[in-house]
Design a protein around this motif. Structure first.
Motif, PDB file in Angstrom:
ATOM      1  N   VAL A   1      45.444 -11.741  -3.149  1.00  0.00           N
ATOM      2  CA  VAL A   1      44.958 -11.355  -4.481  1.00  0.00           C
ATOM      3  C   VAL A   1      45.176 -12.488  -5.481  1.00  0.00           C
ATOM      4  O   VAL A   1      44.311 -12.775  -6.324  1.00  0.00           O
ATOM      5  N   PHE A   2      46.325 -13.152  -5.399  1.00  0.00           N
ATOM      6  CA  PHE A   2      46.572 -14.307  -6.265  1.00  0.00           C
ATOM      7  C   PHE A   2      45.505 -15.385  -6.028  1.00  0.00           C
ATOM      8  O   PHE A   2      45.075 -16.069  -6.965  1.00  0.00           O
ATOM      9  N   TYR A   3      45.100 -15.538  -4.780  1.00  0.00           N
ATOM     10  CA  TYR A   3      44.064 -16.527  -4.461  1.00  0.00           C
ATOM     11  C   TYR A   3      42.748 -16.187  -5.164  1.00  0.00           C
ATOM     12  O   TYR A   3      42.108 -17.061  -5.766  1.00  0.00           O
ATOM     13  N   VAL A   4      42.335 -14.928  -5.085  1.00  0.00           N
ATOM     14  CA  VAL A   4      41.101 -14.503  -5.759  1.00  0.00           C
ATOM     15  C   VAL A   4      41.216 -14.748  -7.262  1.00  0.00           C
ATOM     16  O   VAL A   4      40.280 -15.246  -7.910  1.00  0.00           O
ATOM     17  N   GLY A   5      42.377 -14.439  -7.840  1.00  0.00           N
ATOM     18  CA  GLY A   5      42.587 -14.694  -9.257  1.00  0.00           C
ATOM     19  C   GLY A   5      42.535 -16.174  -9.595  1.00  0.00           C
ATOM     20  O   GLY A   5      42.004 -16.560 -10.645  1.00  0.00           O
ATOM     21  N   ALA A   6      43.057 -17.022  -8.700  1.00  0.00           N
ATOM     22  CA  ALA A   6      43.054 -18.466  -8.946  1.00  0.00           C
ATOM     23  C   ALA A   6      41.637 -19.021  -8.933  1.00  0.00           C
ATOM     24  O   ALA A   6      41.298 -19.899  -9.742  1.00  0.00           O
ATOM     25  N   VAL A   7      40.788 -18.538  -8.016  1.00  0.00           N
ATOM     26  CA  VAL A   7      39.389 -18.983  -7.989  1.00  0.00           C
ATOM     27  C   VAL A   7      38.699 -18.600  -9.295  1.00  0.00           C
ATOM     28  O   VAL A   7      37.979 -19.408  -9.899  1.00  0.00           O
ATOM     29  N   GLY A   8      38.925 -17.362  -9.740  1.00  0.00           N
ATOM     30  CA  GLY A   8      38.342 -16.936 -11.010  1.00  0.00           C
ATOM     31  C   GLY A   8      38.831 -17.778 -12.176  1.00  0.00           C
ATOM     32  O   GLY A   8      38.056 -18.136 -13.078  1.00  0.00           O
ATOM     33  N   THR A   9      40.105 -18.125 -12.174  1.00  0.00           N
ATOM     34  CA  THR A   9      40.675 -18.945 -13.249  1.00  0.00           C
ATOM     35  C   THR A   9      40.072 -20.340 -13.253  1.00  0.00           C
ATOM     36  O   THR A   9      39.728 -20.888 -14.316  1.00  0.00           O
ATOM     37  N   LEU A  10      39.932 -20.932 -12.074  1.00  0.00           N
ATOM     38  CA  LEU A  10      39.363 -22.283 -11.982  1.00  0.00           C
ATOM     39  C   LEU A  10      37.920 -22.296 -12.476  1.00  0.00           C
ATOM     40  O   LEU A  10      37.508 -23.188 -13.233  1.00  0.00           O
ATOM     41  N   LEU A  11      37.140 -21.302 -12.067  1.00  0.00           N
ATOM     42  CA  LEU A  11      35.750 -21.227 -12.515  1.00  0.00           C
ATOM     43  C   LEU A  11      35.675 -20.942 -14.015  1.00  0.00           C
ATOM     44  O   LEU A  11      34.746 -21.404 -14.695  1.00  0.00           O
ATOM     45  N   TYR A  12      36.641 -20.187 -14.524  1.00  0.00           N
ATOM     46  CA  TYR A  12      36.689 -19.946 -15.976  1.00  0.00           C
ATOM     47  C   TYR A  12      36.806 -21.261 -16.732  1.00  0.00           C
ATOM     48  O   TYR A  12      36.133 -21.471 -17.753  1.00  0.00           O
ATOM     49  N   LEU A  13      37.655 -22.162 -16.253  1.00  0.00           N
ATOM     50  CA  LEU A  13      37.843 -23.438 -16.948  1.00  0.00           C
ATOM     51  C   LEU A  13      36.546 -24.242 -16.975  1.00  0.00           C
ATOM     52  O   LEU A  13      36.199 -24.842 -18.000  1.00  0.00           O
ATOM     53  N   PHE A  14      35.816 -24.251 -15.847  1.00  0.00           N
ATOM     54  CA  PHE A  14      34.537 -24.968 -15.806  1.00  0.00           C
ATOM     55  C   PHE A  14      33.523 -24.316 -16.748  1.00  0.00           C
ATOM     56  O   PHE A  14      32.817 -25.005 -17.495  1.00  0.00           O
ATOM     57  N   LYS A  15      33.435 -22.976 -16.687  1.00  0.00           N
ATOM     58  CA  LYS A  15      32.451 -22.285 -17.521  1.00  0.00           C
ATOM     59  C   LYS A  15      32.800 -22.411 -19.007  1.00  0.00           C
ATOM     60  O   LYS A  15      31.905 -22.550 -19.856  1.00  0.00           O
ATOM     61  N   ASP A  16      34.082 -22.383 -19.338  1.00  0.00           N
ATOM     62  CA  ASP A  16      34.489 -22.522 -20.729  1.00  0.00           C
ATOM     63  C   ASP A  16      34.128 -23.912 -21.262  1.00  0.00           C
ATOM     64  O   ASP A  16      33.653 -24.041 -22.394  1.00  0.00           O
ATOM     65  N   SER A  17      34.335 -24.942 -20.447  1.00  0.00           N
ATOM     66  CA  SER A  17      33.960 -26.297 -20.860  1.00  0.00           C
ATOM     67  C   SER A  17      32.454 -26.403 -21.063  1.00  0.00           C
ATOM     68  O   SER A  17      31.971 -27.042 -22.008  1.00  0.00           O
ATOM     69  N   TYR A  18      31.713 -25.752 -20.177  1.00  0.00           N
ATOM     70  CA  TYR A  18      30.247 -25.751 -20.265  1.00  0.00           C
ATOM     71  C   TYR A  18      29.789 -25.076 -21.558  1.00  0.00           C
ATOM     72  O   TYR A  18      28.934 -25.610 -22.281  1.00  0.00           O
ATOM     73  N   GLU A  19      30.368 -23.923 -21.862  1.00  0.00           N
ATOM     74  CA  GLU A  19      29.983 -23.207 -23.076  1.00  0.00           C
ATOM     75  C   GLU A  19      30.399 -23.980 -24.323  1.00  0.00           C
ATOM     76  O   GLU A  19      29.676 -23.987 -25.332  1.00  0.00           O
ATOM     77  N   ASN A  20      31.562 -24.640 -24.277  1.00  0.00           N
ATOM     78  CA  ASN A  20      32.000 -25.457 -25.412  1.00  0.00           C
ATOM     79  C   ASN A  20      31.032 -26.610 -25.659  1.00  0.00           C
ATOM     80  O   ASN A  20      30.734 -26.955 -26.810  1.00  0.00           O
ATOM     81  N   LYS A  21      30.543 -27.196 -24.577  1.00  0.00           N
ATOM     82  CA  LYS A  21      29.604 -28.309 -24.717  1.00  0.00           C
ATOM     83  C   LYS A  21      28.299 -27.834 -25.344  1.00  0.00           C
ATOM     84  O   LYS A  21      27.730 -28.502 -26.221  1.00  0.00           O
ATOM     85  N   LEU A  22      27.816 -26.668 -24.900  1.00  0.00           N
ATOM     86  CA  LEU A  22      26.595 -26.114 -25.487  1.00  0.00           C
ATOM     87  C   LEU A  22      26.797 -25.780 -26.959  1.00  0.00           C
ATOM     88  O   LEU A  22      25.938 -26.050 -27.800  1.00  0.00           O
ATOM     89  N   ALA A  23      27.953 -25.176 -27.263  1.00  0.00           N
ATOM     90  CA  ALA A  23      28.231 -24.800 -28.650  1.00  0.00           C
ATOM     91  C   ALA A  23      28.324 -26.020 -29.559  1.00  0.00           C
ATOM     92  O   ALA A  23      28.009 -25.953 -30.752  1.00  0.00           O
ATOM     93  N   GLY A  24      28.745 -27.154 -28.992  1.00  0.00           N
ATOM     94  CA  GLY A  24      28.854 -28.381 -29.775  1.00  0.00           C
ATOM     95  C   GLY A  24      27.576 -29.181 -29.839  1.00  0.00           C
ATOM     96  O   GLY A  24      27.586 -30.303 -30.349  1.00  0.00           O
ATOM     97  N   GLY A  25      26.506 -28.623 -29.299  1.00  0.00           N
ATOM     98  CA  GLY A  25      25.218 -29.321 -29.345  1.00  0.00           C
ATOM     99  C   GLY A  25      24.984 -30.267 -28.188  1.00  0.00           C
ATOM    100  O   GLY A  25      23.984 -30.989 -28.171  1.00  0.00           O
ATOM    101  N   GLY A  26      25.888 -30.287 -27.210  1.00  0.00           N
ATOM    102  CA  GLY A  26      25.712 -31.156 -26.058  1.00  0.00           C
ATOM    103  C   GLY A  26      24.697 -30.608 -25.068  1.00  0.00           C
ATOM    104  O   GLY A  26      24.282 -29.444 -25.152  1.00  0.00           O
ATOM    105  N   LYS A  27      24.315 -31.443 -24.119  1.00  0.00           N
ATOM    106  CA  LYS A  27      23.346 -31.045 -23.105  1.00  0.00           C
ATOM    107  C   LYS A  27      23.943 -31.322 -21.729  1.00  0.00           C
ATOM    108  O   LYS A  27      23.937 -32.464 -21.268  1.00  0.00           O
ATOM    109  N   PRO A  28      24.465 -30.294 -21.060  1.00  0.00           N
ATOM    110  CA  PRO A  28      25.041 -30.493 -19.724  1.00  0.00           C
ATOM    111  C   PRO A  28      23.986 -30.961 -18.736  1.00  0.00           C
ATOM    112  O   PRO A  28      22.781 -30.799 -18.954  1.00  0.00           O
TER     113      PRO A  28
END
Length: 368
Positions: free
Chosen positions: A226-253
């Motif tokens: 279960v910790f493993y499943v949570g860790a995968v979700g956490t890692l993907l959260y960091l990528f998705k959060d960076s992606y959304e931050n870039k979009l919010a700042g006017g960047g183009k991924p």
């Protein structure tokens, strides 16, 4: 039948069961490989253009910019044109977070991609059943719980991890995006098990002959999965959060990042998913440590001796407790708490692999 003949027959039977177990584990790896390619096909054949269109439609304002409800949908009928209001997008996000909808999934909203995803899940179920049969055959060959060494722990751990994923799917949770990451790591885990960690069937040392083996080790395996499943979700959260931050700042991924990350749940959803997973299993991890202490008193005459395994189990507990505390504190939500969660899971991994392979102690009696 003489005692010697009976012993020889029992030995031959156990060896045969061990051979069956090995065959089933290798067979499950073959099916997991097919599932892996099916998950890749789901991501590849999911229409990238449809992902972009869906994201634009869900986030378009009336003036053409992103952030509000999409325009109405026009539907032609026999008497003219009927205008239907597009339903409001419900976003599972925390207060104060970006109002971003969840992505359509790995299939990208494409029918062909969805078909490959369903095939992948079916193959995952088949591989899970084959691997579970291999674990049961291993248990029969040693006439005990199949958790006496790292090889047995690995094959059981990967089985339980897949079982957790399939259970979440059966509960209608939006987790099919986990499939590709899960099968990749399961194949790596099983490959390590059958090559580096493989140990022939053997009986346990006297210290392990206890009903606490079934209680303590089984809960440790479940917690790790279960910790493993949570860790995968956490890692993907960091990528998705960076992606959304870039979009919010006017960047183009980049095109690849857009194609992959637009299909995942919103960062707020991934953050909430990981938190709930870790929070749900943390009490069980606490019980695992307590059960281990009780077993230690029974086996060695003391509840706690700061053995390396005990020490790192406690460090892991502290790390996850710190994560849960940080996550429930307003100033530490989001990325800061996510980093603590990944550190906590790294502690769990070291507690299993690092301590068992590189550090000696009372828990080293089973070798690898």
């Amino acid at each position: 039948m003489t005692l010697a003949a009976a012993t020889e027959l029992a030995t031959a039977t156990n060896e045969h069961l061990a051979h069956i177990s090995n065959t089933l584990i290798y067979s499950s790896m073959a099916v997991y490989t097919l599932a892996f390619f099916a998950y890749i096909a789901e991501w590849l054949f999911g229409s990238r253009s449809k992902v972009a269109r869906t994201a634009a439609a869900l986030t378009a304002k009336d003036d053409g910019t992103a952030g509000a409800q999409a325009p109405a949908v026009a539907v032609k009928s026999a008497g003219g044109t009927a205008v239907l209001e597009r339903p409001k997008v419900v976003v599972r996000s925390a207060t104060g977070s970006r109002d971003v909808p969840d992505g359509p999934g790995a299939h990208g909203g494409d029918v062909q991609g969805d078909l490959y995803g369903r095939i992948a899940v079916s193959l995952t179920v088949l591989a899970f059943l084959v691997e579970l049969s291999g674990v049961i055959a291993r248990a029969a060959s040693v006439e005990r719980a199949p958790w006496g060494n790292m090889y047995e722990f690995n094959i059981t751990f990967s089985t339980v991890a897949v079982g957790v994923y399939l259970t979440l799917l059966a509960l209608k949770k939006n987790v099919r995006w986990l499939g590709l990451f899960l099968t990749t790591t399961v194949l790596l885990d099983l490959g390590l098990a059958v090559t580096v960690l493989y140990t022939a069937s053997d009986q346990l040392v006297p210290a392990l002959h206890s009903y606490w083996l079934y209680i303590h080790v089984s809960t440790a395996i479940l917690c790790g999965a279960v910790f493993y499943v949570g860790a995968v979700g956490t890692l993907l959260y960091l990528f998705k959060d960076s992606y959304e931050n870039k979009l919010a700042g006017g960047g183009k991924p980049g095109r690849f990042a857009t194609s992959v990350l637009e299909r995942l749940p919103a960062s707020a959803s991934l953050d909430k998913f990981s938190y709930r997973i870790n929070a749900a299993v943390f009490p069980l991890w606490t019980f695992t440590i307590i059960a281990g202490a009780i077993w230690a008193e029974s086996a060695w005459g003391r509840y706690w001796g700061w053995d390396p395994k005990e020490t790192w189990a406690f460090i892991t507990w502290v790390a996850y407790a710190g994560y849960l505390h940080a996550r429930s504190t307003a100033g530490w939500k989001g990325r800061k708490a996510a980093y603590i969660a990944l550190i906590a899971f790294a502690c769990w991994l070291f507690n299993y692999y690092g301590v068992n392979i590189f550090v000696g102690g009372k828990h080293s009696y089973a070798g690898v």
